[in-house]
Design an enzyme around this catalytic site. Structure first.
Site, PDB file in Angstrom:
ATOM      1  N   SER A 262       0.845  -1.194   0.000  1.00 40.81           N
ATOM      2  CA  SER A 262       0.000   0.000   0.000  1.00 40.81           C
ATOM      3  C   SER A 262       0.876   1.238   0.000  1.00 40.81           C
ATOM      4  CB  SER A 262      -0.902   0.027   1.236  1.00 40.81           C
ATOM      5  OG  SER A 262      -0.170   0.401   2.388  1.00 40.81           O
ATOM      6  N   ASP A 263       0.409   2.288  -0.672  1.00 40.99           N
ATOM      7  CA  ASP A 263       1.036   3.573  -0.425  1.00 40.99           C
ATOM      8  C   ASP A 263       0.734   3.947   1.020  1.00 40.99           C
ATOM      9  OD1 ASP A 263       2.382   5.952  -0.747  1.00 40.99           O
ATOM     10  OD2 ASP A 263       1.328   6.523  -2.574  1.00 40.99           O
ATOM     11  N   TRP A 264       1.505   4.862   1.576  1.00 41.48           N
ATOM     12  CA  TRP A 264       1.416   5.159   3.005  1.00 41.48           C
ATOM     13  C   TRP A 264       0.050   5.764   3.335  1.00 41.48           C
ATOM     14  CZ3 TRP A 264       5.130   2.504   1.757  1.00 41.48           C
ATOM     15  CH2 TRP A 264       6.220   2.210   2.571  1.00 41.48           C
TER      16      TRP A 264
END
Length: 749
Positions: A262-264
């Protein structure tokens, strides 16, 4: 320093149910898949949950009981980001986390040189490995859809074939060091404003022909070990857990065997994360990005909520075991890879690589009256103008911001190159962003100047009157609403009154050289008044030296534009059709992660960049693939290996390239393909091959470019598959999309 495992057999102790200690042996002589099966069979449920979510800002936990060390990620695609504290964004205060800043990926794409992409990836991988990083969050390959896109400087341009060709060697180079790439942002992250809320509406054909090919090449050819999901939505599902893009396309159609990260803060729902393809959840604070309590990683969607769901019977361990299997495969490719080579940091070879990439990526856009290269015999008084000549550009821009060991400024590069033979003066010209700080890293520069725009312009003009050459270094910077993560540009025009400054300088000198620093195109209403225009990008630690190399002719420019340079925003499909930035609507879908969604429909479909301008007969300021040289070339004698090809055969086109000038230089032969008659609407032409060749004056060389059936196919929405149709095609060859000088026909049967 992380514990390094050197024994052939790892022996550790495990606690059994009856509290007796039993040694656990993981035989590292066995094939990886067998080792994965073995490790998976030994892991407890808690250990499985432990490895699929973050434990700090940039790390996830290993399995101490089985000898797996923690896993460390880091930004970014242009250099290894400095370390922050475990659970804070504050700098860790280390003295050995500086780096070499490599040119931004727009510059790499502009080299049109896959060998340099391999050098880039390997060099960055070496720096990452020395710093103890197991994964670099890059490269980025999202498509340049609008010149307002804040993050375009991190990507590889508008053309899917060019981006695909350049990303593969980058990945292979980096992963040869035992450091995982993490290709981002998958997918349709084509603008930054409202990136958490944008729901992209796009045809299947445009999705597969324009926005997915570089990701597909990264997986199938580059063998990327990780993919990062994007913040935005597609089909009303966030791309960090999306059943269409992740399960169906990435893991299904492309058989991706790596990890989806996941992106942050890009994860929004446990149920969707479990079922829709996410493998590792990263972020910070409770919601993954901005709010909550410290050290709240156990509260992540794939942490305690997932564990409780399994224990309550809501979920089986089927999806969990697939996620863990992928994570273990990543471990064995990186942290558990005993074949990892040695590496080093901030070496001269890395600076040499950065400079070479910058030299080849800088694009000579215009050179009337051969103002460039600078004639040292006539350059006794040189005036340098502009804030970008004295401003560090490695700090800022978002997650790709760096803490560099050194950065050569443009004015310093010019002084080092010309200072012994010329008097070099400076005028500020304009004042832009004087802050010089991002995420705790400070440039240390004091760029404050309280003079008015009129005063700054007047000083520059007065000094320019007595100069043999005037070099203005302007453009954008990495501030908010320019080239920066999180925001798009608010205007296509240059900021800070630069247009007025350029117009004023052009009135008093006929040797004005404008150097544009940016990752995006900008409006140039003064284009016909300025003799020389150079696009220098954000080119990192060696910026000043590379700019000086090109302006003086020590490096013959060979860069080609990786995107179309529009005359105005209305020349771009996304703006002409008024589909950017989209239309807001309310939503009650909690899984969407937002109360409001903005639907952005890509009405231009496959007509992005030069495909749009050619379809609508729009003359761009500078075309895709454009780039001049200090020498001249001829491309002639087009030959082909056959007049017909089948779906199982290949066809080779050969041309003779000759350096007809007086300097050694490089030309990039570009092959475009046109479907003369098709059952669907197709672009005027599409890039399907290119090759860069270096030649001495008078030297000539035959250049071969080979295509296969994939160069002729389009995505058929009826059958949801790629399709090529029998009939007549044209091969068009030149050195820019608007400068095709040779063509021939062939038939697909």
């Amino acid at each position: 320093m992380r514990h390094i495992i050197t024994s052939c057999l790892i022996a550790v102790c495990a606690m059994t149910a009856n509290a007796q200690q039993t040694p656990v042996y993981l035989d590292d002589t066995q094939p990886i898949e067998q080792r994965i099966d073995d490790a998976l069979s030994r892991m407890t449920l808690q250990e499985k949950i432990r490895v699929i979510h973050a434990q700090s800002k940039f790390s996830s936990a290993g399995i101490p009981r089985l000898g797996f060390p923690d896993f460390w990620t880091d930004d970014g695609p242009h250099g290894v980001r400095p370390d922050v504290l475990w659970d804070e964004w504050e700098q860790a205060g280390q003295t050995n986390d500086s780096c070499v800043a490599f040119p931004a990926l727009t510059c790499l794409a502009a080299t049109w040189n896959p060998d340099l992409a391999a050098l880039y990836g390997k060099s960055l991988g070496e720096e990452a490995l020395y710093r103890g990083k197991d994964m670099i969050l890059g490269p980025g390959v999202n498509i340049y859809r609008t010149p307002l896109g804040g993050r375009n400087f991190e990507y590889m341009g508008e053309d899917p074939y060019l981006a695909s060709t350049m990303v593969v060697p980058y990945i292979r180079g980096m992963q040869s060091m035992g450091v995982s790439s993490c290709v981002k942002h998958y997918c349709l992250n084509n603008d930054e404003e409202y990136r958490f809320n944008v729901n992209v509406i796009v045809s299947d054909r445009a999705l597969h022909e324009i926005y997915l090919p570089a990701f597909k090449a990264a997986v199938e050819q580059g063998k990327a070990w990780a993919i990062m999901g994007a913040y935005n939505l597609y089909k009303n599902e966030h791309n960090c857990h999306n059943q269409y893009t992740l399960n169906r396309i990435l893991k299904g159609d492309w058989a991706f065997d790596g990890v989806v990260v996941s992106d942050w803060g890009g994860c929004h729902d446990t149920d969707q994360a479990v079922k829709n393809g996410l493998d590792m959840e990263f972020g910070s604070w409770t919601n993954g990005l901005s709010a909550g309590t410290s050290n709240a990683y156990d509260n992540y969607y794939l942490a305690t909520p997932y564990l409780k769901g399994i224990k309550s019977g809501k979920y089986t361990t089927k999806e969990l075991d697939d996620k863990v299997r992928r994570v273990l495969r990543l471990f064995f490719r990186t942290t558990m890879n005993r074949q990892r080579p040695h590496s080093f940091l901030c070496s001269e070879s890395h600076y040499e690589a950065a400079r070479k990439i910058a030299d080849e990526g800088i694009v000579l856009l215009q050179n009337r009256n051969n103002v460039l290269p600078i004639d040292r015999n006539k350059a006794k008084r040189i005036l340098v103008v502009g804030e970008n000549a004295i401003k560090m550009m490695t700090v800022g821009g978002g997650s790709s911001s760096l803490k560099v060991q050194r950065e050569t400024l443009p004015i310093d590069g010019l002084r080092a190159k010309l200072g012994s033979s010329a008097e070099i003066d400076y005028a500020r010209g304009y004042v832009g962003d004087v802050t010089g700080e991002y995420n705790g890293v400070e440039t240390g520069q004091n760029l404050k100047d309280n003079r008015s725009a009129d005063q700054l312009i007047a000083e520059a003009v007065e000094k320019a009157k007595n100069a043999d050459y005037v070099i203005m270094v302007g453009g954008l910077n990495k501030s908010d609403y320019q080239d920066c993560e999180g925001h798009d540009r608010k205007q296509y025009e240059l900021p800070y009154d630069q247009n007025r400054l350029i117009e004023a300088l052009a009135k008093v000198t006929d040797r004005l050289i404008y150097v544009n620093v940016s990752g995006n195109a900008v409006a140039m209403p003064w284009k016909n008044k300025v003799p020389a225009i150079v696009q220098s990008w954000f080119i990192g630690s060696e910026a000043g030296n590379a700019i000086a190399d090109v302006l003086t002719g020590d490096a013959n420019p060979s860069g080609k534009l990786p995107f179309t340079w529009y005359g105005s925003l209305n020349d771009c499909g996304a703006h002409a059709l008024k589909t950017y930035p989209g239309t807001w609507r309310n939503t009650d879908d909690k899984a969407a992660g937002a109360d409001r969604i903005i639907d952005e429909e890509y009405k231009e479909g496959i007509y992005v960049g030069y495909r749009w301008t050619e379809k609508n007969r729009i003359k761009p300021t500078f075309a895709f693939g454009h780039g001049l040289s200090y020498t001249s070339f001829s491309i002639s004698d087009l030959r082909q290996s056959a007049k017909e090809m089948t779906r199982d055969s290949k066809l080779t086109f050969t041309v003779t390239v000759k350096n007809t000038g007086t300097k050694r230089g490089a030309e990039t032969v570009q092959l475009y393909v046109k479907d003369v008659k098709a059952s669907v609407d197709r672009p005027v032409k599409e890039l399907k091959g290119f090759k860069k060749v270096w030649l001495n004056p008078g030297e000539q060389q035959d250049v071969d470019i080979t295509i296969d059936n994939t160069a002729l196919a389009f995505y058929d929405e009826t059958s949801s598959s790629w399709k090529s149709e029998n009939g007549l095609f044209e091969a068009l060859i030149g050195n820019a999309s608007d400068n095709v000088t040779l063509k021939t026909r062939f038939t697909l049967k």
